[in-house]
Design a protein around this motif. Sequence first.
Motif, PDB file in Angstrom:
ATOM      1  N   ARG A   1      -0.783  19.389  29.881  1.00 32.45           N
ATOM      2  CA  ARG A   1      -1.576  18.786  28.802  1.00 32.45           C
ATOM      3  C   ARG A   1      -3.066  19.009  28.961  1.00 32.45           C
ATOM      4  O   ARG A   1      -3.781  19.215  27.970  1.00 32.45           O
ATOM      5  CB  ARG A   1      -1.266  17.297  28.697  1.00 32.45           C
ATOM      6  CG  ARG A   1      -1.555  16.544  29.966  1.00 32.45           C
ATOM      7  CD  ARG A   1      -1.098  15.107  29.948  1.00 32.45           C
ATOM      8  NE  ARG A   1      -1.280  14.521  31.277  1.00 32.45           N
ATOM      9  CZ  ARG A   1      -1.252  13.237  31.508  1.00 32.45           C
ATOM     10  NH1 ARG A   1      -1.070  12.395  30.527  1.00 32.45           N
ATOM     11  NH2 ARG A   1      -1.415  12.791  32.732  1.00 32.45           N
TER      12      ARG A   1
ATOM     13  N   GLU B   1       0.117  13.530  24.805  1.00 39.28           N
ATOM     14  CA  GLU B   1       0.027  12.157  25.301  1.00 39.28           C
ATOM     15  C   GLU B   1       0.875  11.207  24.454  1.00 39.28           C
ATOM     16  O   GLU B   1       1.545  10.318  24.984  1.00 39.28           O
ATOM     17  CB  GLU B   1      -1.432  11.688  25.275  1.00 39.28           C
ATOM     18  CG  GLU B   1      -2.261  12.185  26.433  1.00 39.28           C
ATOM     19  CD  GLU B   1      -1.925  11.463  27.727  1.00 39.28           C
ATOM     20  OE1 GLU B   1      -2.245  10.274  27.870  1.00 39.28           O
ATOM     21  OE2 GLU B   1      -1.300  12.116  28.594  1.00 39.28           O
TER      22      GLU B   1
ATOM     23  N   THR C   1       1.310   7.619  33.107  1.00 37.96           N
ATOM     24  CA  THR C   1       0.077   8.160  33.688  1.00 37.96           C
ATOM     25  C   THR C   1      -0.048   7.823  35.163  1.00 37.96           C
ATOM     26  O   THR C   1      -1.031   8.203  35.794  1.00 37.96           O
ATOM     27  CB  THR C   1      -1.140   7.592  32.934  1.00 37.96           C
ATOM     28  OG1 THR C   1      -1.089   6.154  32.995  1.00 37.96           O
ATOM     29  CG2 THR C   1      -1.134   8.030  31.488  1.00 37.96           C
TER      30      THR C   1
ATOM     31  N   ARG D   1       3.090  16.763  31.569  1.00 34.77           N
ATOM     32  CA  ARG D   1       1.975  16.167  32.318  1.00 34.77           C
ATOM     33  C   ARG D   1       1.127  17.246  32.977  1.00 34.77           C
ATOM     34  O   ARG D   1      -0.104  17.153  33.039  1.00 34.77           O
ATOM     35  CB  ARG D   1       2.513  15.212  33.390  1.00 34.77           C
ATOM     36  CG  ARG D   1       2.940  13.874  32.860  1.00 34.77           C
ATOM     37  CD  ARG D   1       3.462  12.971  33.958  1.00 34.77           C
ATOM     38  NE  ARG D   1       2.489  12.717  35.016  1.00 34.77           N
ATOM     39  CZ  ARG D   1       2.558  11.696  35.864  1.00 34.77           C
ATOM     40  NH1 ARG D   1       3.558  10.836  35.779  1.00 34.77           N
ATOM     41  NH2 ARG D   1       1.645  11.524  36.787  1.00 34.77           N
TER      42      ARG D   1
END
Length: 693
Positions: A594, A606, A540, A591
């Motif tokens: 999503r 995730e 992240t 990424r």
Amino acid sequence: MIYPTAREWLFSVKTFAAAMLALYIGLKLELPRPYWAMATVYIVSNPFVGATRSKALYRAAGTMLGAAAAVLFVPPFVESPYIFAAVVALWTSTLLFLAINDRSARSYAFMLAGYTMPLIALPAVLNPAGVFDLALTRTEEILLGIVCASVVGSAVFPSRLAPTIVARTDAWFRDAALYAKETLAGRIGGATLAACRQRLATTINGLELLLSQLAYDHTRPDIVARARELRGRMQLLLPLMSALGDPLVALASTGRPLPAPFEALLADIVAWFNAPLPTDDTPEPVADDLRQRIADMQPGPDELAAWDGVLLSSALWRLKQVVDVWQDCRTLRVIITQEKGSWTPRYRHWRLGGTEQYFDRGMLLFSAASAGGAIFVSMCIWIASGWNDGAGAVTLAAVAVCFFAALDEPAPQVFTFFVYTCLSVVLAGLYLFVILPTVHDFPMLVLFFAVPFIVIGSLIPRPQYSLATMLTAVNTATFLSIQGTYDANFLTFVNGNLAGPAGLLFAFVWTRVTRPFGAEFAAARLIRSSWHDVVLSASTRPVADQRNLTARMLDRLLQILPRVAATGDTRHTPVESFRDLRVAFNALDLRRLRRRLGADEFAALERVLDEVRVYFQRCLARSDRQPVPASLETAIDTALERVVKWGEAAAAEGAQPASMSRRLRRDALHALVGMRLSLFPGAAHPPGREPAS
């Protein structure tokens, strides 16, 4: 051995003429060491004008910087010899670190500045007041050689670099056609494909330095820019082909025959890859036809619920990318060859445009520090021994450790340096004590030099002989120490010229002891670094610039391939490195996608990213590739199921335009399928997603 070609003989004759011109002018100007001008010609000369000019420019800049450093450091430190040794070692290792952190032609300036300083400073320690005169004359002698090499190379039958770049890219096109044929036939391994992959990577890596020299070849800036674009597209084709191979193999493994139109499409793409390169930049209708056929074969929304439908969609998506990149390559090659034409990129991607290169800073720092250590220790031995001519040993040791510092295993090349330096001592002694006493004027000197120097010079353009022949020519010219009048003393010659081989022998032992590891160690470090970027891609943590991240990963991949091939390591094969890259790319795609899906789909993606990150962190912690956990496969299969259901629900509810939901669903499925095929090659289809019957 194949005899030298006419082009190689011409280069040798031109280089010899420039060397004799430099020597003649140096003698007429009564320079202290005119032989340095002669030796410099052989150092900077290259069969191509652009390479000679760039090398000459950066050698001049490096020489002047190194000479200035010698003038600056000798007076204040000469009375403290061990401190002076540390200063010299620190200077050289610092400049060397800058040099090996730059893969363009300008790196030569840093390297020259690094070892020119000890070349000038060490002989001046016995007469520090004369260091300025020594630096000035050495610079004059080197600049004289540079000017002569550049003028003769540019004026007499100049050979441009651009045709050679075109020839190398043509060889790449032939290898790429073979690579496409093998991949589209469903073969992703084997000796043929491995050798082809290795040649493709070697060609791309070799173009990097040539393109940095192209601007000195009277090539227009726009053509140079197009050449760089071509190398970038060549760089992309390898991972795209690798990514295409997995869904093709997976489709074949379903046990169902491929659709006839799809097989015909593959055959036509292979035929296009083997077609002659175009002679102008006119758009190729075959490329548009292939793209239309790919679009017509795309599975519908219902077919994406089946495993073979997703595989077919993924394969078609990759095929379109390959067609676009190949058309770009063909068009750019025409523009570079004809030096005219316009280009609109067919292959576009949000990750394209980065310029970052990958450098293993820790390894480069260690290499530079090792070179600095060799210089410091050799200087300490010289100081302790009190050997007046020992400066020659230190200077040649410095040259050797700097020349080969960027290699994974420099010791063999240093030993080659030692062997051919010994040969040069013998050849110089033969000339000095047998031949030169019979020489009475400069024309006769030229005649006696002509045969050996022209024969040796004809082999310099050949990569397999370049180092040995260049060293022989340069060292022989230096060891002869030709002056305006003949003055030779055998004991002085032996004492002075045995210092060089002694220094090289020390450098060989030093590098063998301090750098015993080779390509396998470097490849392992590169692979671990690639795992770090996979972790970053799946985390992240924000990525400052994904385009530069992509460029860095591609650049590192091209560094891994030749090293893995050289080691024959079966644990970390080139195929595995390609799959690591694809995992990172697919993670970046997930990424991006999503947050544009539903809450359940976001959670599923995730979990996939978390599992990927944890797996590669485990590989890093154990410094070895670990078995991929079954939980990661389960996470990917769950995400695939969620995305399929989301697509069906989004289409039914009309929450967003149907075209957008279909595109998001397709993109997410492609990323997940690419992730699954990369991490679990050869695995069965996901539970509940059997091939369509």
